[in-house]
Scaffold this motif. Structure first.
Motif, PDB file in Angstrom:
ATOM      1  N   TYR A  32       0.851  -1.187   0.000  1.00  0.00           N
ATOM      2  CA  TYR A  32       0.000   0.000   0.000  1.00  0.00           C
ATOM      3  C   TYR A  32       0.886   1.235   0.000  1.00  0.00           C
ATOM      4  O   TYR A  32       2.095   1.153   0.220  1.00  0.00           O
ATOM      5  N   GLY A  33       0.276   2.392  -0.275  1.00  0.00           N
ATOM      6  CA  GLY A  33       1.064   3.620  -0.370  1.00  0.00           C
ATOM      7  C   GLY A  33       2.000   3.574  -1.558  1.00  0.00           C
ATOM      8  O   GLY A  33       1.634   3.111  -2.647  1.00  0.00           O
ATOM      9  N   ARG A  34       3.215   4.032  -1.356  1.00  0.00           N
ATOM     10  CA  ARG A  34       4.187   4.051  -2.457  1.00  0.00           C
ATOM     11  C   ARG A  34       4.601   2.661  -2.889  1.00  0.00           C
ATOM     12  O   ARG A  34       5.208   2.487  -3.949  1.00  0.00           O
ATOM     13  N   PHE A  35       4.297   1.650  -2.090  1.00  0.00           N
ATOM     14  CA  PHE A  35       4.658   0.279  -2.425  1.00  0.00           C
ATOM     15  C   PHE A  35       3.474  -0.504  -2.980  1.00  0.00           C
ATOM     16  O   PHE A  35       3.514  -1.735  -3.047  1.00  0.00           O
ATOM     17  N   ASN A  36       2.438   0.210  -3.375  1.00  0.00           N
ATOM     18  CA  ASN A  36       1.271  -0.454  -3.941  1.00  0.00           C
ATOM     19  C   ASN A  36       1.642  -1.217  -5.211  1.00  0.00           C
ATOM     20  O   ASN A  36       2.394  -0.726  -6.057  1.00  0.00           O
ATOM     21  N   MET A 166       3.231  18.441   1.823  1.00  0.00           N
ATOM     22  CA  MET A 166       4.381  18.569   0.931  1.00  0.00           C
ATOM     23  C   MET A 166       3.945  18.759  -0.516  1.00  0.00           C
ATOM     24  O   MET A 166       2.964  18.161  -0.959  1.00  0.00           O
ATOM     25  N   GLU A 167       4.678  19.573  -1.230  1.00  0.00           N
ATOM     26  CA  GLU A 167       4.422  19.734  -2.664  1.00  0.00           C
ATOM     27  C   GLU A 167       5.059  18.587  -3.424  1.00  0.00           C
ATOM     28  O   GLU A 167       6.127  18.082  -3.051  1.00  0.00           O
ATOM     29  N   ARG A 168       4.391  18.158  -4.465  1.00  0.00           N
ATOM     30  CA  ARG A 168       4.932  17.098  -5.307  1.00  0.00           C
ATOM     31  C   ARG A 168       6.057  17.639  -6.169  1.00  0.00           C
ATOM     32  O   ARG A 168       6.191  18.849  -6.376  1.00  0.00           O
ATOM     33  N   GLY A 169       6.867  16.714  -6.701  1.00  0.00           N
ATOM     34  CA  GLY A 169       7.946  17.102  -7.588  1.00  0.00           C
ATOM     35  C   GLY A 169       7.420  17.538  -8.943  1.00  0.00           C
ATOM     36  O   GLY A 169       6.207  17.472  -9.210  1.00  0.00           O
ATOM     37  N   PRO A 170       8.300  17.983  -9.835  1.00  0.00           N
ATOM     38  CA  PRO A 170       7.887  18.461 -11.166  1.00  0.00           C
ATOM     39  C   PRO A 170       7.083  17.430 -11.958  1.00  0.00           C
ATOM     40  O   PRO A 170       6.204  17.783 -12.736  1.00  0.00           O
ATOM     41  N   GLY A 173       5.711  13.368  -8.673  1.00  0.00           N
ATOM     42  CA  GLY A 173       6.157  12.288  -7.795  1.00  0.00           C
ATOM     43  C   GLY A 173       6.552  12.768  -6.412  1.00  0.00           C
ATOM     44  O   GLY A 173       6.332  13.927  -6.039  1.00  0.00           O
ATOM     45  N   TYR A 174       7.165  11.868  -5.664  1.00  0.00           N
ATOM     46  CA  TYR A 174       7.565  12.164  -4.298  1.00  0.00           C
ATOM     47  C   TYR A 174       8.771  13.103  -4.259  1.00  0.00           C
ATOM     48  O   TYR A 174       9.570  13.168  -5.210  1.00  0.00           O
ATOM     49  N   THR A 175       8.902  13.829  -3.156  1.00  0.00           N
ATOM     50  CA  THR A 175      10.074  14.660  -2.906  1.00  0.00           C
ATOM     51  C   THR A 175      10.623  14.313  -1.520  1.00  0.00           C
ATOM     52  O   THR A 175      10.006  13.548  -0.773  1.00  0.00           O
ATOM     53  N   TRP A 230      14.196   2.900  -0.054  1.00  0.00           N
ATOM     54  CA  TRP A 230      13.568   3.482  -1.235  1.00  0.00           C
ATOM     55  C   TRP A 230      14.045   4.916  -1.446  1.00  0.00           C
ATOM     56  O   TRP A 230      14.373   5.311  -2.587  1.00  0.00           O
ATOM     57  N   TYR A 231      14.081   5.716  -0.402  1.00  0.00           N
ATOM     58  CA  TYR A 231      14.538   7.100  -0.513  1.00  0.00           C
ATOM     59  C   TYR A 231      15.977   7.166  -1.052  1.00  0.00           C
ATOM     60  O   TYR A 231      16.294   7.968  -1.934  1.00  0.00           O
ATOM     61  N   LYS A 232      16.845   6.328  -0.505  1.00  0.00           N
ATOM     62  CA  LYS A 232      18.254   6.361  -0.923  1.00  0.00           C
ATOM     63  C   LYS A 232      18.413   5.906  -2.374  1.00  0.00           C
ATOM     64  O   LYS A 232      19.317   6.380  -3.081  1.00  0.00           O
ATOM     65  N   LYS A 233      17.535   5.022  -2.824  1.00  0.00           N
ATOM     66  CA  LYS A 233      17.588   4.557  -4.208  1.00  0.00           C
ATOM     67  C   LYS A 233      17.056   5.607  -5.168  1.00  0.00           C
ATOM     68  O   LYS A 233      17.624   5.811  -6.251  1.00  0.00           O
ATOM     69  N   GLU A 234      15.976   6.294  -4.772  1.00  0.00           N
ATOM     70  CA  GLU A 234      15.310   7.242  -5.659  1.00  0.00           C
ATOM     71  C   GLU A 234      15.991   8.605  -5.724  1.00  0.00           C
ATOM     72  O   GLU A 234      15.896   9.296  -6.740  1.00  0.00           O
TER      73      GLU A 234
END
Length: 250
Positions: A32-36, A166-170, A173-175, A230-234
């Motif tokens: 669920y969430g970002r891992f859906n 939080m504002e989304r990226g351009p 996506g996630y920031t 995930w954060y470190k990969k993205e």
């Protein structure tokens, strides 16, 4: 089977459930969430999923409170419990940005089972089995536990608020979040919730509270590790000194 026997069986089951959950989530991230992802059967909107699966945590323990010999201490306990679960059930689902994402019905059903079991053992032990002294509110266990609970509550609620605003990226996506406890860990909302229920275990000084604290860690720690990875990969510029769950440690 009497009430105490049922309590003991479900209490032991919750500790076993915690161990199984931890081991499972270290290998499979809950979808669920970002891992859906697909392959987990039918799904509903996360908004409805959160409300449906968290509601038993409100109603189950409230039932055991209502049929108890109410005291000022039991009123304090139920207020503390509901201060988290009313927000989690009726505010957070509308606050989160992922409220329209699909949420597997299977996870909803599993959460309902857990929340019914958890509400049962906490309600039965605290309102029917344990005997607290008249001065319990002024003892160090309650006072330290209450401080931990509401410190964790603040960290959890504040972190949820930061994520929801939080504002989304351009690309939509996630920031990378940088405010609040996000300066120190990737998942302060999970850290806060773990601290909360450790506080609950202490302020009630109960086996049920301990079982809930252990399960909360078992459920949220693996997910925090997955988020951190995930954060470190993205994000190649992800802060290198930021931990996954516990500031400065893990």
């Amino acid at each position: 089977m009497n009430l105490e026997s049922t309590f003991e069986i479900l209490l032991r089951a919750q500790f076993v459930f915690a161990a199984v959950t931890f081991l499972s989530l270290m290998f499979v991230t809950a979808p669920y969430g970002r891992f859906n992802r697909g392959g987990w059967g039918p799904a509903i909107k996360a908004l409805y999923g959160w409300i449906i699966m968290e509601a038993p945590a409100v109603f189950m323990i409230s039932y055991w409170f209502l049929i108890s010999d109410k005291s000022y201490l039991s009123v304090v306990f139920i207020i503390i419990w509901l201060s988290h679960y009313l927000r989690r059930t009726f505010h957070y689902p509308f606050q989160t940005k992922g409220k329209n994402k699909p949420f597997p019905v299977l996870l909803v059903l599993m959460a309902i089972i857990f929340n019914c079991m958890n509400g049962f053992i906490n309600g039965v032990e605290i309102f029917h089995l344990n005997e607290y002294s008249s001065g319990w509110l002024f003892g160090w266990k309650f006072m330290l536990g209450a401080v931990l609970f509401y410190l964790g509550y603040y960290i959890n609620a504040r972190s949820d608020h930061i994520l929801s605003n939080m504002e989304r990226g351009p690309d939509g996506g996630y920031t990378i979040p940088h405010e609040g406890f996000f300066k120190y860990v990737s998942c302060p909302h999970y850290f806060g919730e773990i601290v909360q229920w450790c506080g609950w275990a202490m302020l009630t000084w109960s086996w049920a509270g301990l079982a809930f604290a252990v399960y909360t860690f078992s459920n949220l720690a693996p997910r925090a590790f997955s988020h951190h990875k995930w954060y470190k990969k993205e994000f190649k510029d992800y802060p290198g000194n930021r931990k996954a769950l516990v500031p400065f440690l893990v």
